[in-house]
Design a protein around this motif. Structure first.
Motif, PDB file in Angstrom:
ATOM      1  N   ALA A 106       0.863  -1.189   0.000  1.00  0.00           N
ATOM      2  CA  ALA A 106       0.000   0.000   0.000  1.00  0.00           C
ATOM      3  C   ALA A 106       0.894   1.231   0.000  1.00  0.00           C
ATOM      4  CB  ALA A 106      -0.899   0.013   1.231  1.00  0.00           C
ATOM      5  N   ASP A 107       0.477   2.259  -0.744  1.00  0.00           N
ATOM      6  CA  ASP A 107       1.253   3.497  -0.809  1.00  0.00           C
ATOM      7  C   ASP A 107       1.328   4.192   0.548  1.00  0.00           C
ATOM      8  OD1 ASP A 107       1.612   3.097  -3.516  1.00  0.00           O
ATOM      9  OD2 ASP A 107      -0.005   4.452  -4.096  1.00  0.00           O
ATOM     10  N   THR A 108       0.232   4.167   1.297  1.00  0.00           N
ATOM     11  CA  THR A 108       0.208   4.780   2.621  1.00  0.00           C
ATOM     12  C   THR A 108      -0.234   3.750   3.651  1.00  0.00           C
ATOM     13  OG1 THR A 108      -2.037   5.609   2.317  1.00  0.00           O
ATOM     14  CG2 THR A 108      -0.248   7.119   1.769  1.00  0.00           C
ATOM     15  N   THR A 109       0.362   3.855   4.821  1.00  0.00           N
ATOM     16  CA  THR A 109       0.109   2.891   5.891  1.00  0.00           C
ATOM     17  C   THR A 109       0.097   3.628   7.226  1.00  0.00           C
ATOM     18  OG1 THR A 109       1.396   1.254   4.673  1.00  0.00           O
ATOM     19  CG2 THR A 109       0.977   0.782   6.968  1.00  0.00           C
ATOM     20  N   THR A 110      -0.803   3.230   8.102  1.00  0.00           N
ATOM     21  CA  THR A 110      -0.793   3.732   9.468  1.00  0.00           C
ATOM     22  C   THR A 110       0.111   2.826  10.290  1.00  0.00           C
ATOM     23  OG1 THR A 110      -3.038   4.580   9.264  1.00  0.00           O
ATOM     24  CG2 THR A 110      -2.211   4.234  11.489  1.00  0.00           C
ATOM     25  N   PHE A 111       0.993   3.432  11.069  1.00  0.00           N
ATOM     26  CA  PHE A 111       1.932   2.671  11.891  1.00  0.00           C
ATOM     27  C   PHE A 111       1.926   3.259  13.290  1.00  0.00           C
ATOM     28  CE2 PHE A 111       6.120   1.750  13.675  1.00  0.00           C
ATOM     29  CZ  PHE A 111       6.232   0.388  13.412  1.00  0.00           C
ATOM     30  N   THR A 112       1.941   2.397  14.309  1.00  0.00           N
ATOM     31  CA  THR A 112       1.976   2.852  15.693  1.00  0.00           C
ATOM     32  C   THR A 112       3.377   2.627  16.262  1.00  0.00           C
ATOM     33  OG1 THR A 112      -0.358   2.319  15.960  1.00  0.00           O
ATOM     34  CG2 THR A 112       0.921   2.629  17.975  1.00  0.00           C
ATOM     35  N   LEU A 113       3.979   3.718  16.703  1.00  0.00           N
ATOM     36  CA  LEU A 113       5.317   3.665  17.285  1.00  0.00           C
ATOM     37  C   LEU A 113       5.290   2.976  18.647  1.00  0.00           C
ATOM     38  CD1 LEU A 113       6.303   7.343  16.455  1.00  0.00           C
ATOM     39  CD2 LEU A 113       7.156   5.283  15.307  1.00  0.00           C
ATOM     40  N   SER A 114       6.394   2.362  18.995  1.00  0.00           N
ATOM     41  CA  SER A 114       6.501   1.706  20.305  1.00  0.00           C
ATOM     42  C   SER A 114       6.461   2.767  21.406  1.00  0.00           C
ATOM     43  CB  SER A 114       7.797   0.908  20.378  1.00  0.00           C
ATOM     44  OG  SER A 114       8.912   1.764  20.225  1.00  0.00           O
ATOM     45  N   PRO A 115       6.027   2.372  22.624  1.00  0.00           N
ATOM     46  CA  PRO A 115       5.950   3.325  23.738  1.00  0.00           C
ATOM     47  C   PRO A 115       7.327   3.861  24.116  1.00  0.00           C
ATOM     48  CG  PRO A 115       4.792   1.276  24.256  1.00  0.00           C
ATOM     49  CD  PRO A 115       5.548   1.045  22.996  1.00  0.00           C
ATOM     50  N   GLY A 116       7.318   5.049  24.689  1.00  0.00           N
ATOM     51  CA  GLY A 116       8.551   5.658  25.173  1.00  0.00           C
ATOM     52  C   GLY A 116       9.059   6.738  24.248  1.00  0.00           C
ATOM     53  N   ALA A 117       9.425   7.844  24.829  1.00  0.00           N
ATOM     54  CA  ALA A 117       9.938   8.978  24.062  1.00  0.00           C
ATOM     55  C   ALA A 117      11.317   8.653  23.508  1.00  0.00           C
ATOM     56  CB  ALA A 117      10.009  10.215  24.950  1.00  0.00           C
ATOM     57  N   GLY A 118      11.643   9.313  22.408  1.00  0.00           N
ATOM     58  CA  GLY A 118      12.975   9.165  21.827  1.00  0.00           C
ATOM     59  C   GLY A 118      12.909   8.884  20.335  1.00  0.00           C
ATOM     60  N   GLU A 119      14.105   8.719  19.759  1.00  0.00           N
ATOM     61  CA  GLU A 119      14.176   8.455  18.317  1.00  0.00           C
ATOM     62  C   GLU A 119      13.746   7.025  18.021  1.00  0.00           C
ATOM     63  OE1 GLU A 119      17.223   9.922  15.233  1.00  0.00           O
ATOM     64  OE2 GLU A 119      17.905   7.896  15.772  1.00  0.00           O
ATOM     65  N   LYS A 120      12.922   6.886  17.007  1.00  0.00           N
ATOM     66  CA  LYS A 120      12.429   5.589  16.548  1.00  0.00           C
ATOM     67  C   LYS A 120      12.898   5.394  15.108  1.00  0.00           C
ATOM     68  CE  LYS A 120       9.801   5.449  20.274  1.00  0.00           C
ATOM     69  NZ  LYS A 120       9.867   4.472  21.335  1.00  0.00           N
ATOM     70  N   THR A 121      13.321   4.186  14.798  1.00  0.00           N
ATOM     71  CA  THR A 121      13.680   3.835  13.429  1.00  0.00           C
ATOM     72  C   THR A 121      12.663   2.812  12.943  1.00  0.00           C
ATOM     73  OG1 THR A 121      16.019   4.200  13.874  1.00  0.00           O
ATOM     74  CG2 THR A 121      15.477   2.946  11.903  1.00  0.00           C
ATOM     75  N   ILE A 122      12.060   3.101  11.807  1.00  0.00           N
ATOM     76  CA  ILE A 122      11.057   2.217  11.224  1.00  0.00           C
ATOM     77  C   ILE A 122      11.657   1.605   9.969  1.00  0.00           C
ATOM     78  CG2 ILE A 122       8.708   2.063  10.318  1.00  0.00           C
ATOM     79  CD1 ILE A 122       8.366   4.857  11.861  1.00  0.00           C
ATOM     80  N   PHE A 123      11.642   0.284   9.914  1.00  0.00           N
ATOM     81  CA  PHE A 123      12.203  -0.459   8.789  1.00  0.00           C
ATOM     82  C   PHE A 123      11.082  -1.017   7.928  1.00  0.00           C
ATOM     83  CE2 PHE A 123      15.014  -0.709  12.428  1.00  0.00           C
ATOM     84  CZ  PHE A 123      16.256  -0.409  11.887  1.00  0.00           C
ATOM     85  N   ALA A 124      11.308  -1.064   6.616  1.00  0.00           N
ATOM     86  CA  ALA A 124      10.331  -1.640   5.701  1.00  0.00           C
ATOM     87  C   ALA A 124      11.061  -2.504   4.683  1.00  0.00           C
ATOM     88  CB  ALA A 124       9.546  -0.541   4.985  1.00  0.00           C
ATOM     89  N   ARG A 125      10.408  -3.588   4.287  1.00  0.00           N
ATOM     90  CA  ARG A 125      10.937  -4.448   3.229  1.00  0.00           C
ATOM     91  C   ARG A 125       9.793  -4.707   2.253  1.00  0.00           C
ATOM     92  NH1 ARG A 125      15.296  -7.036   2.063  1.00  0.00           N
ATOM     93  NH2 ARG A 125      16.228  -6.739   4.106  1.00  0.00           N
ATOM     94  N   TYR A 126      10.137  -4.754   0.981  1.00  0.00           N
ATOM     95  CA  TYR A 126       9.158  -4.904  -0.088  1.00  0.00           C
ATOM     96  C   TYR A 126       9.592  -6.070  -0.983  1.00  0.00           C
ATOM     97  CZ  TYR A 126       8.429  -0.163   1.557  1.00  0.00           C
ATOM     98  OH  TYR A 126       8.215   0.928   2.354  1.00  0.00           O
ATOM     99  N   ARG A 127       8.622  -6.840  -1.472  1.00  0.00           N
ATOM    100  CA  ARG A 127       8.934  -7.975  -2.343  1.00  0.00           C
ATOM    101  C   ARG A 127       7.783  -8.238  -3.298  1.00  0.00           C
ATOM    102  NH1 ARG A 127       8.213 -13.231   1.698  1.00  0.00           N
ATOM    103  NH2 ARG A 127       5.936 -13.137   1.775  1.00  0.00           N
ATOM    104  N   ASN A 128       8.028  -9.152  -4.245  1.00  0.00           N
ATOM    105  CA  ASN A 128       6.977  -9.678  -5.100  1.00  0.00           C
ATOM    106  C   ASN A 128       7.303 -11.136  -5.410  1.00  0.00           C
ATOM    107  OD1 ASN A 128       8.668  -9.854  -7.429  1.00  0.00           O
ATOM    108  ND2 ASN A 128       8.186  -7.757  -7.996  1.00  0.00           N
ATOM    109  N   ALA A 129       6.447 -11.799  -6.150  1.00  0.00           N
ATOM    110  CA  ALA A 129       6.628 -13.229  -6.424  1.00  0.00           C
ATOM    111  C   ALA A 129       7.894 -13.516  -7.223  1.00  0.00           C
ATOM    112  CB  ALA A 129       5.405 -13.768  -7.157  1.00  0.00           C
ATOM    113  N   PHE A 130       8.359 -12.558  -8.017  1.00  0.00           N
ATOM    114  CA  PHE A 130       9.543 -12.760  -8.849  1.00  0.00           C
ATOM    115  C   PHE A 130      10.818 -12.279  -8.163  1.00  0.00           C
ATOM    116  CE2 PHE A 130       5.961 -12.055 -11.754  1.00  0.00           C
ATOM    117  CZ  PHE A 130       5.942 -13.302 -12.374  1.00  0.00           C
ATOM    118  N   ASP A 131      10.677 -11.493  -7.125  1.00  0.00           N
ATOM    119  CA  ASP A 131      11.819 -10.886  -6.425  1.00  0.00           C
ATOM    120  C   ASP A 131      11.615 -11.052  -4.914  1.00  0.00           C
ATOM    121  OD1 ASP A 131      14.030  -9.412  -5.690  1.00  0.00           O
ATOM    122  OD2 ASP A 131      13.293  -7.506  -6.473  1.00  0.00           O
TER     123      ASP A 131
END
Length: 104
Positions: A63-88
Protein backbone atom coordinates in the motif's frame (compact mmCIF):
# COMPACT_ATOMS: atom_id res chain seq x y z
CA UNK A 1 -10.25 -28.52 -36.19
CA UNK A 2 -8.19 -25.42 -35.39
CA UNK A 3 -7.87 -24.42 -31.73
CA UNK A 4 -6.71 -20.94 -30.84
CA UNK A 5 -5.38 -20.13 -27.40
CA UNK A 6 -4.61 -16.75 -25.97
CA UNK A 7 -1.99 -16.78 -23.26
CA UNK A 8 -1.04 -13.84 -21.10
CA UNK A 9 2.46 -13.84 -19.68
CA UNK A 10 3.43 -11.63 -16.79
CA UNK A 11 7.02 -10.40 -17.09
CA UNK A 12 9.30 -10.94 -14.13
CA UNK A 13 9.70 -7.60 -12.38
CA UNK A 14 12.19 -6.75 -9.68
CA UNK A 15 11.29 -4.33 -6.92
CA UNK A 16 12.83 -0.89 -7.45
CA UNK A 17 14.93 0.93 -4.87
CA UNK A 18 12.44 1.76 -2.13
CA UNK A 19 11.79 4.86 -0.06
CA UNK A 20 9.85 5.26 3.17
CA UNK A 21 8.74 8.63 4.54
CA UNK A 22 6.48 10.02 7.23
CA UNK A 23 3.55 11.88 5.66
CA UNK A 24 4.36 15.58 5.59
CA UNK A 25 8.04 14.90 6.19
CA UNK A 26 7.65 15.49 9.92
CA UNK A 27 10.66 14.62 12.06
CA UNK A 28 9.01 14.80 15.50
CA UNK A 29 5.58 13.88 16.82
CA UNK A 30 3.70 13.61 20.11
CA UNK A 31 1.25 11.11 18.56
CA UNK A 32 2.54 7.52 18.38
CA UNK A 33 0.22 6.80 15.45
CA UNK A 34 1.79 8.06 12.22
CA UNK A 35 1.14 7.79 8.50
CA UNK A 36 3.90 6.38 6.28
CA UNK A 37 4.33 6.73 2.52
CA UNK A 38 6.05 3.89 0.67
CA UNK A 39 7.48 3.98 -2.84
CA UNK A 40 8.64 0.62 -4.18
CA UNK A 41 7.75 0.08 -7.84
CA UNK A 42 6.99 -3.55 -8.56
CA UNK A 43 6.27 -4.46 -4.93
CA UNK A 44 3.36 -6.76 -4.21
CA UNK A 45 3.88 -7.19 -0.48
CA UNK A 46 5.48 -5.28 2.36
CA UNK A 47 6.37 -5.63 6.01
CA UNK A 48 7.00 -2.70 8.39
CA UNK A 49 8.48 -2.81 11.88
CA UNK A 50 10.76 -1.07 14.37
CA UNK A 51 12.62 -4.40 14.55
CA UNK A 52 15.16 -4.74 11.71
CA UNK A 53 14.65 -8.52 11.82
CA UNK A 54 10.86 -8.02 11.46
CA UNK A 55 10.19 -10.50 14.29
CA UNK A 56 6.51 -11.10 14.92
CA UNK A 57 5.38 -9.31 11.77
CA UNK A 58 3.60 -10.67 8.71
CA UNK A 59 3.69 -9.69 5.07
CA UNK A 60 0.72 -7.63 3.86
CA UNK A 61 -0.37 -6.38 0.45
CA UNK A 62 1.64 -3.36 -0.70
CA UNK A 63 0.00 0.00 0.00
CA UNK A 64 1.25 3.50 -0.81
CA UNK A 65 0.21 4.78 2.62
CA UNK A 66 0.11 2.89 5.89
CA UNK A 67 -0.79 3.73 9.47
CA UNK A 68 1.93 2.67 11.89
CA UNK A 69 1.98 2.85 15.69
CA UNK A 70 5.32 3.67 17.29
CA UNK A 71 6.50 1.71 20.30
CA UNK A 72 5.95 3.33 23.74
CA UNK A 73 8.55 5.66 25.17
CA UNK A 74 9.94 8.98 24.06
CA UNK A 75 12.97 9.17 21.83
CA UNK A 76 14.18 8.46 18.32
CA UNK A 77 12.43 5.59 16.55
CA UNK A 78 13.68 3.84 13.43
CA UNK A 79 11.06 2.22 11.22
CA UNK A 80 12.20 -0.46 8.79
CA UNK A 81 10.33 -1.64 5.70
CA UNK A 82 10.94 -4.45 3.23
CA UNK A 83 9.16 -4.90 -0.09
CA UNK A 84 8.93 -7.97 -2.34
CA UNK A 85 6.98 -9.68 -5.10
CA UNK A 86 6.63 -13.23 -6.42
CA UNK A 87 9.54 -12.76 -8.85
CA UNK A 88 11.82 -10.89 -6.43
CA UNK A 89 11.55 -12.52 -2.98
CA UNK A 90 14.58 -10.56 -1.68
CA UNK A 91 13.07 -7.27 -2.83
CA UNK A 92 14.13 -3.89 -1.54
CA UNK A 93 14.25 -2.20 1.85
CA UNK A 94 14.04 1.29 3.31
CA UNK A 95 13.93 3.03 6.67
CA UNK A 96 12.87 6.31 8.22
CA UNK A 97 13.59 7.90 11.60
CA UNK A 98 11.24 10.00 13.72
CA UNK A 99 11.41 11.32 17.29
CA UNK A 100 8.46 10.53 19.57
CA UNK A 101 8.09 13.35 22.11
CA UNK A 102 7.35 12.52 25.72
CA UNK A 103 4.52 13.88 27.81
CA UNK A 104 4.81 16.79 30.25
Amino acid sequence: MNVERNLLFTPAVTVSAATLQVVGGIETTADPQIQLVSVADGAGEMVISEDPAFSGTTWTAFADTTTFTLSPGAGEKTIFARYRNAFDPVGSSALVRIVLLGGP
